[in-house]
Scaffold this motif. Structure first.
Motif, PDB file in Angstrom:
ATOM      1  N   MET A   1      15.929  12.180 -57.135  1.00 55.87           N
ATOM      2  CA  MET A   1      16.570  12.604 -57.033  1.00 55.87           C
ATOM      3  C   MET A   1      15.448  13.840 -56.745  1.00 55.87           C
ATOM      4  O   MET A   1      15.561  14.568 -58.110  1.00 55.87           O
ATOM      5  CB  MET A   1      18.178  12.663 -57.813  1.00 55.87           C
ATOM      6  CG  MET A   1      18.784  11.076 -58.226  1.00 55.87           C
ATOM      7  SD  MET A   1      19.929  11.030 -58.918  1.00 55.87           S
ATOM      8  CE  MET A   1      19.339  11.203 -60.512  1.00 55.87           C
ATOM      9  N   SER A   2      16.636  14.757 -55.804  1.00 56.42           N
ATOM     10  CA  SER A   2      16.511  16.152 -55.344  1.00 56.42           C
ATOM     11  C   SER A   2      18.318  17.276 -56.024  1.00 56.42           C
ATOM     12  O   SER A   2      19.049  16.663 -55.875  1.00 56.42           O
ATOM     13  CB  SER A   2      16.443  16.610 -54.338  1.00 56.42           C
ATOM     14  OG  SER A   2      16.692  16.442 -53.482  1.00 56.42           O
ATOM     15  N   PHE A   3      18.331  18.285 -56.791  1.00 56.36           N
ATOM     16  CA  PHE A   3      19.404  18.562 -56.753  1.00 56.36           C
ATOM     17  C   PHE A   3      19.105  19.799 -56.797  1.00 56.36           C
ATOM     18  O   PHE A   3      18.514  20.847 -56.333  1.00 56.36           O
ATOM     19  CB  PHE A   3      19.850  18.424 -58.606  1.00 56.36           C
ATOM     20  CG  PHE A   3      18.577  19.349 -59.342  1.00 56.36           C
ATOM     21  CD1 PHE A   3      19.058  20.398 -59.802  1.00 56.36           C
ATOM     22  CD2 PHE A   3      17.554  18.254 -59.731  1.00 56.36           C
ATOM     23  CE1 PHE A   3      17.752  21.342 -60.361  1.00 56.36           C
ATOM     24  CE2 PHE A   3      16.697  19.145 -60.693  1.00 56.36           C
ATOM     25  CZ  PHE A   3      16.306  20.495 -61.045  1.00 56.36           C
ATOM     26  N   CYS A   4      20.745  21.457 -56.815  1.00 56.60           N
ATOM     27  CA  CYS A   4      20.920  22.308 -56.640  1.00 56.60           C
ATOM     28  C   CYS A   4      21.984  22.706 -57.165  1.00 56.60           C
ATOM     29  O   CYS A   4      22.837  22.808 -56.892  1.00 56.60           O
ATOM     30  CB  CYS A   4      20.382  22.177 -54.772  1.00 56.60           C
ATOM     31  SG  CYS A   4      20.877  24.562 -54.570  1.00 56.60           S
TER      32      CYS A   4
ATOM     33  N   GLY B   1      15.400  21.474 -57.480  1.00 57.67           N
ATOM     34  CA  GLY B   1      14.411  20.708 -58.386  1.00 57.67           C
ATOM     35  C   GLY B   1      14.633  19.384 -57.685  1.00 57.67           C
ATOM     36  O   GLY B   1      15.290  18.641 -57.129  1.00 57.67           O
ATOM     37  N   THR B   2      14.008  18.388 -58.640  1.00 55.88           N
ATOM     38  CA  THR B   2      13.932  17.249 -58.739  1.00 55.88           C
ATOM     39  C   THR B   2      13.620  16.336 -59.925  1.00 55.88           C
ATOM     40  O   THR B   2      13.388  17.126 -61.189  1.00 55.88           O
ATOM     41  CB  THR B   2      12.506  16.409 -57.938  1.00 55.88           C
ATOM     42  OG1 THR B   2      11.334  16.885 -58.712  1.00 55.88           O
ATOM     43  CG2 THR B   2      12.931  16.836 -56.717  1.00 55.88           C
TER      44      THR B   2
ATOM     45  N   THR C   1      24.982  19.515 -56.523  1.00 51.27           N
ATOM     46  CA  THR C   1      24.399  18.150 -55.820  1.00 51.27           C
ATOM     47  C   THR C   1      23.162  17.928 -55.958  1.00 51.27           C
ATOM     48  O   THR C   1      22.573  18.394 -56.895  1.00 51.27           O
ATOM     49  CB  THR C   1      24.406  18.969 -54.560  1.00 51.27           C
ATOM     50  OG1 THR C   1      23.522  19.752 -54.181  1.00 51.27           O
ATOM     51  CG2 THR C   1      25.359  19.475 -53.222  1.00 51.27           C
ATOM     52  N   TYR C   2      23.448  16.174 -55.766  1.00 51.80           N
ATOM     53  CA  TYR C   2      22.257  15.622 -56.254  1.00 51.80           C
ATOM     54  C   TYR C   2      21.943  14.659 -55.397  1.00 51.80           C
ATOM     55  O   TYR C   2      22.732  14.169 -54.278  1.00 51.80           O
ATOM     56  CB  TYR C   2      22.431  14.468 -57.241  1.00 51.80           C
ATOM     57  CG  TYR C   2      22.252  15.063 -58.461  1.00 51.80           C
ATOM     58  CD1 TYR C   2      21.293  15.014 -59.566  1.00 51.80           C
ATOM     59  CD2 TYR C   2      23.627  15.372 -59.361  1.00 51.80           C
ATOM     60  CE1 TYR C   2      21.390  16.020 -60.431  1.00 51.80           C
ATOM     61  CE2 TYR C   2      23.496  16.155 -59.829  1.00 51.80           C
ATOM     62  CZ  TYR C   2      22.746  16.609 -60.958  1.00 51.80           C
ATOM     63  OH  TYR C   2      22.062  17.403 -62.125  1.00 51.80           O
TER      64      TYR C   2
ATOM     65  N   VAL D   1      11.206   8.808 -70.323  1.00 49.75           N
ATOM     66  CA  VAL D   1      12.339   7.529 -69.396  1.00 49.75           C
ATOM     67  C   VAL D   1      12.704   9.090 -68.378  1.00 49.75           C
ATOM     68  O   VAL D   1      12.561   7.749 -67.267  1.00 49.75           O
ATOM     69  CB  VAL D   1      13.476   7.739 -70.975  1.00 49.75           C
ATOM     70  CG1 VAL D   1      14.614   7.680 -69.744  1.00 49.75           C
ATOM     71  CG2 VAL D   1      13.578   6.970 -71.675  1.00 49.75           C
ATOM     72  N   TYR D   2      12.333  10.177 -68.489  1.00 49.95           N
ATOM     73  CA  TYR D   2      12.459  11.173 -67.465  1.00 49.95           C
ATOM     74  C   TYR D   2      12.123  12.552 -67.211  1.00 49.95           C
ATOM     75  O   TYR D   2      11.336  13.042 -68.567  1.00 49.95           O
ATOM     76  CB  TYR D   2      14.229  11.145 -66.521  1.00 49.95           C
ATOM     77  CG  TYR D   2      15.117  12.301 -67.486  1.00 49.95           C
ATOM     78  CD1 TYR D   2      15.255  13.685 -67.395  1.00 49.95           C
ATOM     79  CD2 TYR D   2      15.649  11.127 -68.090  1.00 49.95           C
ATOM     80  CE1 TYR D   2      16.033  14.448 -68.225  1.00 49.95           C
ATOM     81  CE2 TYR D   2      16.614  11.934 -69.967  1.00 49.95           C
ATOM     82  CZ  TYR D   2      16.820  13.172 -69.593  1.00 49.95           C
ATOM     83  OH  TYR D   2      17.247  14.045 -70.246  1.00 49.95           O
ATOM     84  N   TYR D   3      11.912  13.189 -66.508  1.00 52.80           N
ATOM     85  CA  TYR D   3      10.851  14.428 -66.244  1.00 52.80           C
ATOM     86  C   TYR D   3      11.958  14.849 -64.757  1.00 52.80           C
ATOM     87  O   TYR D   3      12.066  14.108 -63.655  1.00 52.80           O
ATOM     88  CB  TYR D   3       9.390  14.712 -65.951  1.00 52.80           C
ATOM     89  CG  TYR D   3       8.852  13.682 -65.073  1.00 52.80           C
ATOM     90  CD1 TYR D   3       8.931  13.843 -64.001  1.00 52.80           C
ATOM     91  CD2 TYR D   3       7.771  12.145 -64.808  1.00 52.80           C
ATOM     92  CE1 TYR D   3       8.007  13.508 -62.770  1.00 52.80           C
ATOM     93  CE2 TYR D   3       7.535  12.025 -64.305  1.00 52.80           C
ATOM     94  CZ  TYR D   3       7.624  13.211 -62.594  1.00 52.80           C
ATOM     95  OH  TYR D   3       6.401  12.292 -62.135  1.00 52.80           O
ATOM     96  N   VAL D   4      11.991  16.322 -65.020  1.00 55.33           N
ATOM     97  CA  VAL D   4      12.405  17.915 -63.883  1.00 55.33           C
ATOM     98  C   VAL D   4      11.290  18.573 -63.352  1.00 55.33           C
ATOM     99  O   VAL D   4      10.760  19.030 -64.225  1.00 55.33           O
ATOM    100  CB  VAL D   4      13.599  17.687 -64.400  1.00 55.33           C
ATOM    101  CG1 VAL D   4      13.893  19.685 -63.941  1.00 55.33           C
ATOM    102  CG2 VAL D   4      14.211  16.615 -65.315  1.00 55.33           C
ATOM    103  N   HIS D   5      10.937  18.493 -62.570  1.00 52.80           N
ATOM    104  CA  HIS D   5      10.136  19.427 -61.916  1.00 52.80           C
ATOM    105  C   HIS D   5      11.588  20.692 -61.239  1.00 52.80           C
ATOM    106  O   HIS D   5      12.425  20.215 -60.669  1.00 52.80           O
ATOM    107  CB  HIS D   5       9.760  19.581 -61.113  1.00 52.80           C
ATOM    108  CG  HIS D   5       8.369  19.029 -61.197  1.00 52.80           C
ATOM    109  ND1 HIS D   5       8.259  17.263 -61.594  1.00 52.80           N
ATOM    110  CD2 HIS D   5       7.246  18.964 -61.806  1.00 52.80           C
ATOM    111  CE1 HIS D   5       7.205  17.285 -61.980  1.00 52.80           C
ATOM    112  NE2 HIS D   5       5.819  17.879 -61.784  1.00 52.80           N
TER     113      HIS D   5
END
Length: 206
Positions: A150-153, A71-72, A100-101, A53-57
């Motif tokens: 999306m990228s996030f921090c 990451g993303t 933030t996204y 469904v989703y993955y994160v780097h």
């Protein structure tokens, strides 16, 4: 010793982040208890429980206060019944940590909730930045027909509390299809947090 500066390339189509230090994924079978339609969820798991469904780097330079994790997130499109695919969602374990996204591709929403149960819904898409203030529970929703990237921090010492949402029976609102668009509907399983529970969240601040 000082941490060395680095640079990273984001592939907006796949969400792959170069030189990532970690990756994790959530498959459909991992998301039991999140969606309202239990029968539709069980049927989907029986047919495609291994579907991602989703993955994160992500990159985690250091865990100490004063650094950042970034990451993303790549989210597949899809629905369980009428309810769009979502991430598990969380509040930061240290409650006064923001995030933030930034939308890379696709279209979706950031579903936000205060400890007291106030809901905010912000659209996210290419070139849109969403700011999640301290003390807001947040969950990403893919409302489009294509992947949402999306990228996030966020601060490296934030931590995540994934159990808070489950303890309240989910978030106060669910995001469901409404023709070609979306709408927010009340979550019948939602249990408002008690005063003691709210105070416990506020007490995580430093």
């Amino acid at each position: 010793m000082a941490i060395a500066p680095t640079s990273h390339r984001i592939d907006p189509a796949s969400g792959v982040l170069s030189a990532a230090t970690g990756r994790y994924e959530k498959r459909l079978a991992d998301l039991d208890g999140i969606y309202a339609d239990n029968a539709a969820f069980a049927d989907s798991v029986a047919r495609e429980g291994d579907r991602i469904v989703y993955y994160v780097h992500e990159v985690r330079p250091a865990a100490a206060r004063g650094d950042l994790i970034f990451g993303t997130t790549f989210m597949e499109p899809g629905k369980i019944g009428d309810e769009f695919f979502v991430t598990r969602g969380h509040i930061h374990a240290i409650g006064n940590r923001p995030e933030t996204y930034y939308g890379e591709t696709g279209e979706g929403l950031m579903l936000l909730e205060s400890p007291e149960g106030e809901t905010k819904i912000l659209e996210i898409g290419p070139s849109v930045m969403v700011y999640v203030p301290p003390l807001w529970i947040h969950r990403s929703v893919n409302t489009g027909a294509s992947p949402l990237v999306m990228s996030f921090c966020y601060p490296s010492d934030s931590g995540q509390d994934y159990g808070l949402i489950a303890r309240s029976g989910g978030m106060a609102k669910r995001i469901v299809a409404d023709g070609a668009s979306w709408k927010a509907v009340p979550n019948a399983d939602y249990r408002p947090r008690t005063k003691a529970e709210i105070e416990a969240i506020l007490a995580t601040q430093d």
